[in-house]
Design a protein around this motif. Structure first.
Motif, PDB file in Angstrom:
ATOM      1  N   GLN A  94      -7.066 -30.338 105.158  1.00 51.21           N
ATOM      2  CA  GLN A  94      -7.278 -30.217 106.606  1.00 51.21           C
ATOM      3  C   GLN A  94      -8.053 -28.957 106.978  1.00 51.21           C
ATOM      4  N   THR A  95      -7.710 -27.836 106.367  1.00 48.08           N
ATOM      5  CA  THR A  95      -8.365 -26.577 106.731  1.00 48.08           C
ATOM      6  C   THR A  95      -9.509 -26.203 105.795  1.00 48.08           C
ATOM      7  N   LEU A  96      -9.600 -26.893 104.654  1.00 47.78           N
ATOM      8  CA  LEU A  96     -10.590 -26.614 103.608  1.00 47.78           C
ATOM      9  C   LEU A  96     -10.485 -25.193 103.070  1.00 47.78           C
ATOM     10  N   GLN A  97      -9.283 -24.633 103.118  1.00 44.94           N
ATOM     11  CA  GLN A  97      -9.011 -23.296 102.605  1.00 44.94           C
ATOM     12  C   GLN A  97      -8.436 -23.405 101.193  1.00 44.94           C
ATOM     13  N   CYS A  98      -8.729 -22.410 100.377  1.00 44.48           N
ATOM     14  CA  CYS A  98      -8.147 -22.317  99.038  1.00 44.48           C
ATOM     15  C   CYS A  98      -6.825 -21.564  99.181  1.00 44.48           C
ATOM     16  N   VAL A  99      -5.704 -22.271  98.986  1.00 43.50           N
ATOM     17  CA  VAL A  99      -4.389 -21.689  99.239  1.00 43.50           C
ATOM     18  C   VAL A  99      -3.540 -21.707  97.967  1.00 43.50           C
ATOM     19  N   PRO A 100      -2.694 -20.695  97.763  1.00 45.86           N
ATOM     20  CA  PRO A 100      -1.811 -20.687  96.593  1.00 45.86           C
ATOM     21  C   PRO A 100      -0.702 -21.712  96.742  1.00 45.86           C
ATOM     22  N   VAL A 101      -0.298 -22.300  95.616  1.00 49.20           N
ATOM     23  CA  VAL A 101       0.824 -23.243  95.586  1.00 49.20           C
ATOM     24  C   VAL A 101       1.765 -22.853  94.461  1.00 49.20           C
ATOM     25  N   ASP A 102       2.992 -23.287  94.562  1.00 44.27           N
ATOM     26  CA  ASP A 102       4.006 -22.974  93.562  1.00 44.27           C
ATOM     27  C   ASP A 102       4.186 -24.158  92.625  1.00 44.27           C
ATOM     28  N   GLN A 103       3.292 -24.266  91.648  1.00 41.07           N
ATOM     29  CA  GLN A 103       3.377 -25.340  90.672  1.00 41.07           C
ATOM     30  C   GLN A 103       2.801 -24.852  89.352  1.00 41.07           C
ATOM     31  N   ASP A 104       3.414 -25.258  88.259  1.00 44.81           N
ATOM     32  CA  ASP A 104       3.001 -24.793  86.934  1.00 44.81           C
ATOM     33  C   ASP A 104       1.938 -25.690  86.314  1.00 44.81           C
ATOM     34  N   CYS A 105       0.929 -25.058  85.755  1.00 42.86           N
ATOM     35  CA  CYS A 105      -0.061 -25.707  84.902  1.00 42.86           C
ATOM     36  C   CYS A 105      -0.174 -24.838  83.659  1.00 42.86           C
ATOM     37  N   ASP A 106      -0.404 -25.425  82.518  1.00 43.10           N
ATOM     38  CA  ASP A 106      -0.407 -24.628  81.296  1.00 43.10           C
ATOM     39  C   ASP A 106      -1.744 -24.586  80.575  1.00 43.10           C
ATOM     40  N   GLU A 107      -2.723 -25.312  81.020  1.00 46.70           N
ATOM     41  CA  GLU A 107      -4.042 -25.385  80.394  1.00 46.70           C
ATOM     42  C   GLU A 107      -3.977 -25.827  78.936  1.00 46.70           C
ATOM     43  N   GLY A 108      -2.892 -26.465  78.548  1.00 45.94           N
ATOM     44  CA  GLY A 108      -2.747 -26.849  77.157  1.00 45.94           C
ATOM     45  C   GLY A 108      -2.997 -28.312  76.883  1.00 45.94           C
ATOM     46  N   GLY A 109      -3.503 -29.048  77.832  1.00 48.40           N
ATOM     47  CA  GLY A 109      -3.652 -30.473  77.607  1.00 48.40           C
ATOM     48  C   GLY A 109      -4.909 -31.042  78.222  1.00 48.40           C
ATOM     49  N   SER A 110      -4.894 -32.364  78.358  1.00 45.92           N
ATOM     50  CA  SER A 110      -6.078 -33.045  78.854  1.00 45.92           C
ATOM     51  C   SER A 110      -5.852 -33.728  80.198  1.00 45.92           C
ATOM     52  N   PHE A 111      -4.656 -33.593  80.786  1.00 48.03           N
ATOM     53  CA  PHE A 111      -4.390 -34.183  82.089  1.00 48.03           C
ATOM     54  C   PHE A 111      -4.780 -33.191  83.176  1.00 48.03           C
ATOM     55  N   VAL A 112      -5.475 -33.662  84.215  1.00 45.43           N
ATOM     56  CA  VAL A 112      -5.816 -32.792  85.338  1.00 45.43           C
ATOM     57  C   VAL A 112      -4.525 -32.412  86.042  1.00 45.43           C
ATOM     58  N   CYS A 113      -4.360 -31.139  86.303  1.00 44.28           N
ATOM     59  CA  CYS A 113      -3.160 -30.648  86.970  1.00 44.28           C
ATOM     60  C   CYS A 113      -3.313 -30.903  88.463  1.00 44.28           C
ATOM     61  N   LYS A 114      -2.439 -31.739  89.020  1.00 52.63           N
ATOM     62  CA  LYS A 114      -2.516 -32.115  90.432  1.00 52.63           C
ATOM     63  C   LYS A 114      -1.285 -31.634  91.173  1.00 52.63           C
ATOM     64  N   TRP A 115      -1.450 -31.428  92.467  1.00 55.57           N
ATOM     65  CA  TRP A 115      -0.379 -30.952  93.326  1.00 55.57           C
ATOM     66  C   TRP A 115       0.627 -32.064  93.548  1.00 55.57           C
ATOM     67  N   ASP A 116       1.837 -31.902  93.055  1.00 58.55           N
ATOM     68  CA  ASP A 116       2.867 -32.928  93.123  1.00 58.55           C
ATOM     69  C   ASP A 116       3.524 -33.025  94.492  1.00 58.55           C
ATOM     70  N   ALA A 117       3.532 -31.932  95.254  1.00 56.01           N
ATOM     71  CA  ALA A 117       4.278 -31.900  96.511  1.00 56.01           C
ATOM     72  C   ALA A 117       3.453 -32.361  97.711  1.00 56.01           C
ATOM     73  N   GLY A 118       2.269 -32.863  97.484  1.00 58.06           N
ATOM     74  CA  GLY A 118       1.431 -33.223  98.630  1.00 58.06           C
ATOM     75  C   GLY A 118       0.516 -34.380  98.343  1.00 58.06           C
ATOM     76  N   ASP A 119      -0.759 -34.164  98.584  1.00 57.22           N
ATOM     77  CA  ASP A 119      -1.739 -35.239  98.516  1.00 57.22           C
ATOM     78  C   ASP A 119      -2.280 -35.501  97.115  1.00 57.22           C
ATOM     79  N   GLY A 120      -1.797 -34.809  96.112  1.00 54.85           N
ATOM     80  CA  GLY A 120      -2.256 -35.023  94.739  1.00 54.85           C
ATOM     81  C   GLY A 120      -3.603 -34.390  94.441  1.00 54.85           C
ATOM     82  N   SER A 121      -3.991 -33.395  95.234  1.00 52.68           N
ATOM     83  CA  SER A 121      -5.270 -32.733  95.002  1.00 52.68           C
ATOM     84  C   SER A 121      -5.217 -31.901  93.725  1.00 52.68           C
TER      85      SER A 121
END
Length: 87
Positions: free
Chosen positions: A39-66
Motif C-alpha cells: 500500500q505505501t510502497l515503503q521498505c519496512v522491517p518484519v519479524d520473520q526468519d530467513c536463513d539463506e540456506g536453501g532454494s525457496f523464496v522467503c515470503k512474508w507469512d503474516a500478510g500478503d506473501g510478498s
C-alpha cells in the motif's frame, strides 16, 4: 581388540554428530528481514526468519506473501530477495 573398537566407534559418532550440528547452526542463523509494503510502497522491517540456506523464496507469512529482502537500501527500496531452506 573389542575393548578398543567400541569406544573408538562411539567417539567417532560423537565427533560426526557435533560436526553436523555445527554446520546446521551456521547455515540457519536468522537475519533481519524487510518487505515492500504493497500500500505505501515503503521498505519496512518484519519479524520473520530467513536463513539463506536453501532454494525457496522467503515470503512474508503474516500478510500478503510478498518476498522478503536482506537490506533496506532506502525508504522505498529493498535489496535482493532472500531464500530459506524450508517451505
Amino acid at each position: 581388540m573389542k575393548k578398543i573398537l567400541l569406544p573408538a566407534l562411539i567417539v567417532a559418532m560423537g565427533a560426526g554428530a557435533a560436526f553436523a550440528g555445527n554446520l546446521v547452526s551456521k547455515s540457519s542463523k536468522a537475519i533481519p528481514t524487510y518487505r515492500i509494503d504493497a500500500q505505501t510502497l515503503q521498505c519496512v522491517p518484519v519479524d520473520q526468519d530467513c536463513d539463506e540456506g536453501g532454494s525457496f523464496v522467503c515470503k512474508w507469512d503474516a500478510g500478503d506473501g510478498s518476498a522478503l529482502h536482506r537490506v533496506q537500501m532506502s525508504e522505498t527500496q529493498c535489496s535482493q530477495e532472500l531464500t530459506r531452506s524450508f517451505k
